[in-house]
Design a protein around this motif. Structure first.
Motif, PDB file in Angstrom:
ATOM      1  N   SER A   1      40.052  34.773  39.117  1.00  0.00           N
ATOM      2  CA  SER A   1      40.106  33.801  40.369  1.00  0.00           C
ATOM      3  C   SER A   1      40.092  32.437  40.021  1.00  0.00           C
ATOM      4  N   LEU A   2      40.695  31.536  40.700  1.00  0.00           N
ATOM      5  CA  LEU A   2      40.596  29.861  40.412  1.00  0.00           C
ATOM      6  C   LEU A   2      40.143  29.335  41.861  1.00  0.00           C
ATOM      7  N   ARG A   3      39.735  30.153  42.799  1.00  0.00           N
ATOM      8  CA  ARG A   3      39.520  29.684  44.120  1.00  0.00           C
ATOM      9  C   ARG A   3      38.012  29.521  44.288  1.00  0.00           C
ATOM     10  N   ASN A   4      37.391  28.672  44.659  1.00  0.00           N
ATOM     11  CA  ASN A   4      35.943  28.580  45.041  1.00  0.00           C
ATOM     12  C   ASN A   4      35.468  29.064  45.773  1.00  0.00           C
ATOM     13  N   ASN A   5      36.084  29.367  47.079  1.00  0.00           N
ATOM     14  CA  ASN A   5      35.627  30.213  48.002  1.00  0.00           C
ATOM     15  C   ASN A   5      35.462  31.691  47.700  1.00  0.00           C
ATOM     16  N   MET A   6      36.431  32.085  46.540  1.00  0.00           N
ATOM     17  CA  MET A   6      36.227  33.393  46.231  1.00  0.00           C
ATOM     18  C   MET A   6      35.163  33.451  45.113  1.00  0.00           C
ATOM     19  N   PHE A   7      34.552  32.379  44.253  1.00  0.00           N
ATOM     20  CA  PHE A   7      33.368  32.379  43.538  1.00  0.00           C
ATOM     21  C   PHE A   7      32.496  32.652  44.372  1.00  0.00           C
ATOM     22  N   ASP A   8      32.323  31.796  45.600  1.00  0.00           N
ATOM     23  CA  ASP A   8      31.140  32.005  46.449  1.00  0.00           C
ATOM     24  C   ASP A   8      30.844  33.389  46.930  1.00  0.00           C
ATOM     25  N   LEU A   9      31.739  34.128  47.013  1.00  0.00           N
ATOM     26  CA  LEU A   9      31.548  35.574  47.810  1.00  0.00           C
ATOM     27  C   LEU A   9      31.350  36.304  46.647  1.00  0.00           C
ATOM     28  N   SER A  10      31.406  36.390  45.464  1.00  0.00           N
ATOM     29  CA  SER A  10      31.105  37.094  44.420  1.00  0.00           C
ATOM     30  C   SER A  10      29.606  37.394  44.094  1.00  0.00           C
ATOM     31  N   GLN A  11      29.377  38.555  43.743  1.00  0.00           N
ATOM     32  CA  GLN A  11      28.024  38.966  43.346  1.00  0.00           C
ATOM     33  C   GLN A  11      27.622  38.698  41.857  1.00  0.00           C
ATOM     34  N   ARG A  12      28.557  38.766  40.980  1.00  0.00           N
ATOM     35  CA  ARG A  12      28.200  38.149  39.756  1.00  0.00           C
ATOM     36  C   ARG A  12      29.549  37.360  39.315  1.00  0.00           C
ATOM     37  N   LEU A  13      29.139  36.249  38.533  1.00  0.00           N
ATOM     38  CA  LEU A  13      30.295  35.220  38.150  1.00  0.00           C
ATOM     39  C   LEU A  13      30.353  35.083  36.707  1.00  0.00           C
ATOM     40  N   LEU A  14      31.481  35.385  35.958  1.00  0.00           N
ATOM     41  CA  LEU A  14      31.658  35.021  34.568  1.00  0.00           C
ATOM     42  C   LEU A  14      32.567  33.908  34.439  1.00  0.00           C
ATOM     43  N   GLY A  15      31.883  32.469  33.946  1.00  0.00           N
ATOM     44  CA  GLY A  15      33.030  31.522  33.642  1.00  0.00           C
ATOM     45  C   GLY A  15      33.895  31.656  32.540  1.00  0.00           C
ATOM     46  N   ILE A  16      34.967  31.276  32.460  1.00  0.00           N
ATOM     47  CA  ILE A  16      35.714  31.547  31.253  1.00  0.00           C
ATOM     48  C   ILE A  16      36.355  30.119  31.043  1.00  0.00           C
ATOM     49  N   TYR A  17      36.099  29.613  29.519  1.00  0.00           N
ATOM     50  CA  TYR A  17      36.780  28.244  29.126  1.00  0.00           C
ATOM     51  C   TYR A  17      37.182  28.248  27.920  1.00  0.00           C
ATOM     52  N   LYS A  18      37.788  27.261  27.450  1.00  0.00           N
ATOM     53  CA  LYS A  18      38.560  26.896  26.169  1.00  0.00           C
ATOM     54  C   LYS A  18      38.115  25.655  25.535  1.00  0.00           C
ATOM     55  N   VAL A  19      37.505  25.688  24.415  1.00  0.00           N
ATOM     56  CA  VAL A  19      36.905  24.590  23.706  1.00  0.00           C
ATOM     57  C   VAL A  19      37.138  24.354  22.121  1.00  0.00           C
ATOM     58  N   ASN A  20      38.091  23.335  21.835  1.00  0.00           N
ATOM     59  CA  ASN A  20      38.488  23.215  20.566  1.00  0.00           C
ATOM     60  C   ASN A  20      39.032  24.607  20.080  1.00  0.00           C
ATOM     61  N   ASN A  21      40.158  25.125  20.719  1.00  0.00           N
ATOM     62  CA  ASN A  21      40.572  26.323  20.572  1.00  0.00           C
ATOM     63  C   ASN A  21      39.628  27.519  20.267  1.00  0.00           C
ATOM     64  N   GLU A  22      38.663  27.576  21.148  1.00  0.00           N
ATOM     65  CA  GLU A  22      37.843  28.582  21.123  1.00  0.00           C
ATOM     66  C   GLU A  22      37.493  28.861  22.598  1.00  0.00           C
ATOM     67  N   THR A  23      37.663  30.343  22.771  1.00  0.00           N
ATOM     68  CA  THR A  23      37.405  30.715  24.230  1.00  0.00           C
ATOM     69  C   THR A  23      35.791  31.045  24.466  1.00  0.00           C
ATOM     70  N   ARG A  24      35.118  30.745  25.418  1.00  0.00           N
ATOM     71  CA  ARG A  24      33.863  30.728  25.508  1.00  0.00           C
ATOM     72  C   ARG A  24      33.584  31.334  27.146  1.00  0.00           C
ATOM     73  N   SER A  25      32.374  31.978  27.296  1.00  0.00           N
ATOM     74  CA  SER A  25      32.139  32.464  28.702  1.00  0.00           C
ATOM     75  C   SER A  25      30.828  32.115  29.150  1.00  0.00           C
ATOM     76  N   VAL A  26      30.697  31.944  30.206  1.00  0.00           N
ATOM     77  CA  VAL A  26      29.172  31.671  30.849  1.00  0.00           C
ATOM     78  C   VAL A  26      29.009  32.477  31.966  1.00  0.00           C
ATOM     79  N   PRO A  27      28.117  33.206  31.813  1.00  0.00           N
ATOM     80  CA  PRO A  27      27.706  34.170  32.993  1.00  0.00           C
ATOM     81  C   PRO A  27      26.634  33.490  33.872  1.00  0.00           C
ATOM     82  N   PHE A  28      26.767  33.649  35.009  1.00  0.00           N
ATOM     83  CA  PHE A  28      25.543  33.233  36.157  1.00  0.00           C
ATOM     84  C   PHE A  28      25.786  33.855  37.430  1.00  0.00           C
ATOM     85  N   LEU A  29      24.702  33.605  38.031  1.00  0.00           N
ATOM     86  CA  LEU A  29      24.525  34.325  39.445  1.00  0.00           C
ATOM     87  C   LEU A  29      25.017  33.277  40.586  1.00  0.00           C
ATOM     88  N   PRO A  30      26.004  33.428  41.472  1.00  0.00           N
ATOM     89  CA  PRO A  30      26.327  32.622  42.223  1.00  0.00           C
ATOM     90  C   PRO A  30      25.326  32.004  43.350  1.00  0.00           C
TER      91      PRO A  30
END
Length: 268
Positions: free
Chosen positions: A239-268
Motif C-alpha cells: 500500500s501507499l496509503r498512510n491510514n493503511m500503514f497505521d492499521l498494520s501490525q508490522r510495517l516494512l518500508g521499501i525504497y530505492k537509492v542509487n539504483n539499489e532497493t532497500r528496506s526498513v522494518p519497524f513497528l507502527p
C-alpha cells in the motif's frame, strides 16, 4: 355279301361304343382321382361343384408343388453347413458373452460417473450458497447498507455458463460488477475474496495496492476489516496509503537509492 357288310358295320359301331364307354370310364376315374386330391377344407366350402377359377388355382398349385419336389430331388444337400453353423453359433455366443461383460462395465462406469456428477453438484451448491450468503453480509458491512449477489446463468447446469456477480451500492440500483466505478469494483471484489476466505481459509494472502481506488474512509474500513481477519491468517498488503500503514501490525518500508532497493522494518 350285303348281309355280311351290314354285320361288319354293326360290329364296328359296337366297338366304337365300347371305346367311348371306356374313355368315359377313364375320364370318370381321373376326375375321381382329382377330386380325391382336393383338400377337405375346399370340399367343405363347395360340397357340390367347385368353381372353375378355384379348380384352376388348385391345378396350378399342384403343378408348382410337383416342380418344387422335382427340384428338391436334384439338389444336393451341403453337409458341411451344419458344422459351419455350429462354429458360427459358438463364435456368436463367445462374442455375446464379451458384449455382456463390456456392457456391465460400461453401466458400472456410467453409474459411478453420474454419482460423481451428483456429488460435485451437491458440493458446489453447498459452497455457492454459503459463499453467496457470506458475500451479502461482508458487502453490507463494508458499504454500510449495500447488497451483493451471485447468480447462476444456468440454474439447471451451473457448470455450463458460469456465474454473474451483481451488486447494489448504497442508494443505487443493481448493477453488474463490470459497470461499477473503480472504488465500487474494489469493495465488491474484496467482499468476494473475504467471503471465499470464510468458506475455505488460506494461511497467507498477498494484496497489491487494493486501496489505490478507495477514498480515505473506505481505506480505513477495509484496513480495519483485514486487521480483524488477521487473527487466523496472515495478510501481506502492499500500500501507499498512510491510514493503511497505521492499521498494520508490522510495517516494512521499501525504497530505492542509487539504483539499489532497500528496506526498513519497524513497528507502527
Amino acid at each position: 355279301n350285303n348281309d355280311n357288310n351290314d354285320n361288319n358295320d354293326n360290329n364296328d359301331n359296337d366297338d366304337k361304343d365300347n371305346n367311348d364307354e371306356n374313355d368315359n370310364n377313364n375320364n370318370n376315374e381321373k376326375e375321381n382321382d382329382e377330386e380325391e386330391k382336393i383338400p377337405k377344407f375346399i370340399r367343405k366350402l363347395w360340397p357340390n361343384d367347385i368353381p372353375n377359377d378355384i379348380s384352376l388355382a388348385i391345378h396350378k398349385l399342384k403343378k408348382k408343388v410337383t416342380e418344387i419336389e422335382a427340384h428338391l430331388e436334384t439338389v444336393q444337400p451341403h453337409m458341411g453347413a451344419i458344422k459351419e453353423y455350429r462354429l458360427k453359433q459358438k463364435d456368436a455366443n463367445a462374442k455375446h458373452s464379451i458384449f455382456i461383460q463390456i456392457s456391465d462395465r460400461v453401466n458400472a462406469q456410467t453409474t459411478a460417473f453420474e454419482e460423481l456428477r451428483r456429488e460435485r453438484l451437491e458440493k458446489f451448491m453447498e459452497g455457492f450458497n454459503g459463499i453467496n450468503l457470506k458475500l451479502k453480509q461482508i458487502y453490507q458491512c463494508l458499504t454500510f447498507g449495500g447488497d451483493a449477489e451471485l447468480e447462476l446463468v444456468n440454474t439447471l447446469d451451473p457448470f455450463d455458463e458460469g456465474i454473474v456477480f451483481s451488486v447494489r451500492p448504497p442508494r443505487k440500483s443493481w448493477k453488474v460488477i463490470s459497470n461499477l466505478s473503480g472504488g465500487e469494483k474494489t469493495l465488491s471484489s474484496l467482499s468476494l475474496v473475504f467471503a471465499l476466505h470464510h468458506f475455505k481459509r488460506n494461511p497467507v494472502y498477498v494484496m497489491d495496492e487494493i486501496d489505490a481506488a478507495l477514498d480515505y474512509k473506505n481505506v480505513s474500513i477495509v484496513g480495519n476489516y483485514i486487521r480483524e481477519q488477521a487473527n487466523d491468517a496472515q495478510f501481506i498488503v502492499i500500500s501507499l496509503r498512510n491510514n493503511m500503514f497505521d492499521l498494520s501490525q508490522r510495517l516494512l518500508g521499501i525504497y530505492k537509492v542509487n539504483n539499489e532497493t532497500r528496506s526498513v522494518p519497524f513497528l507502527p
